[in-house]
Enzyme design. Sequence first.
Site, PDB file in Angstrom:
ATOM      1  N   ALA A  65       0.841  -1.194   0.000  1.00  0.00           N
ATOM      2  CA  ALA A  65       0.000   0.000   0.000  1.00  0.00           C
ATOM      3  C   ALA A  65       0.875   1.242   0.000  1.00  0.00           C
ATOM      4  O   ALA A  65       2.039   1.202   0.411  1.00  0.00           O
ATOM      5  CB  ALA A  65      -0.915  -0.002   1.228  1.00  0.00           C
ATOM      6  N   ASP A  66       0.287   2.327  -0.456  1.00  0.00           N
ATOM      7  CA  ASP A  66       0.945   3.623  -0.366  1.00  0.00           C
ATOM      8  C   ASP A  66      -0.119   4.662  -0.058  1.00  0.00           C
ATOM      9  O   ASP A  66      -1.189   4.664  -0.675  1.00  0.00           O
ATOM     10  CB  ASP A  66       1.669   3.984  -1.662  1.00  0.00           C
ATOM     11  CG  ASP A  66       2.542   5.206  -1.465  1.00  0.00           C
ATOM     12  OD1 ASP A  66       3.521   5.109  -0.701  1.00  0.00           O
ATOM     13  OD2 ASP A  66       2.227   6.270  -2.027  1.00  0.00           O
ATOM     14  N   THR A  67       0.174   5.522   0.910  1.00  0.00           N
ATOM     15  CA  THR A  67      -0.769   6.538   1.352  1.00  0.00           C
ATOM     16  C   THR A  67      -0.191   7.917   1.109  1.00  0.00           C
ATOM     17  O   THR A  67       0.994   8.144   1.354  1.00  0.00           O
ATOM     18  CB  THR A  67      -1.085   6.365   2.858  1.00  0.00           C
ATOM     19  OG1 THR A  67      -1.638   5.060   3.065  1.00  0.00           O
ATOM     20  CG2 THR A  67      -2.071   7.415   3.358  1.00  0.00           C
TER      21      THR A  67
END
EC number: 3.6.1.9
Length: 194
Positions: A65-67
Amino acid sequence: MAPRLVLASQSPRRRELLGQLGLALDVRPADTDERVLPGEPPRDYVLRVAREKARAVPGEVVLAADTAVVLGGEVLGKPRDAEDARRMLRALSGTRHEVLTGVCVRRNASALGVELDAVVATEVAFARLGDAEIDWYVGTGEPLDKAGAYAIQGSGGAFVQEVRGSVSNVVGLPLAETAALLRRAGFPLPWEQP
């Protein structure tokens, strides 16, 4: 017995969130370039980075994931230093902004494999902050490794007035959407196992 889920992230927050689902994890941080490409829209950015992380780490089932915090179309990643954190917090002060997380699940159970992904958006309303609040908060060190320079689950939560959407997304991983992706990839969740 289900394979262990490989988490392609060094984020302790993602590890904690997945722990809430009772998942056994192998943590293998991915080494990828997380810079925003020139002209890259924020949604495309978080999805690209999540996919690259998932593809960079071996494993039967890999989650990445990347936020990013997005304000006025600008991606606010992790601050470079304390002054950059101050700049971000001043910009967020008294505004509504978006938190985007790209999530990618890659399963190599067959010759073709499966890759599923999603982008989840949450709107956050931030209080107006004065210099004293910003200086104090930056002095805690908490904002220095957080996208957008704040942690909703920490002291930074005092500055959040309203959240529309997934709170766990703001922390770093939208749990409901992540569970749905894992299920679609054929990864059994703990409550689905005999």
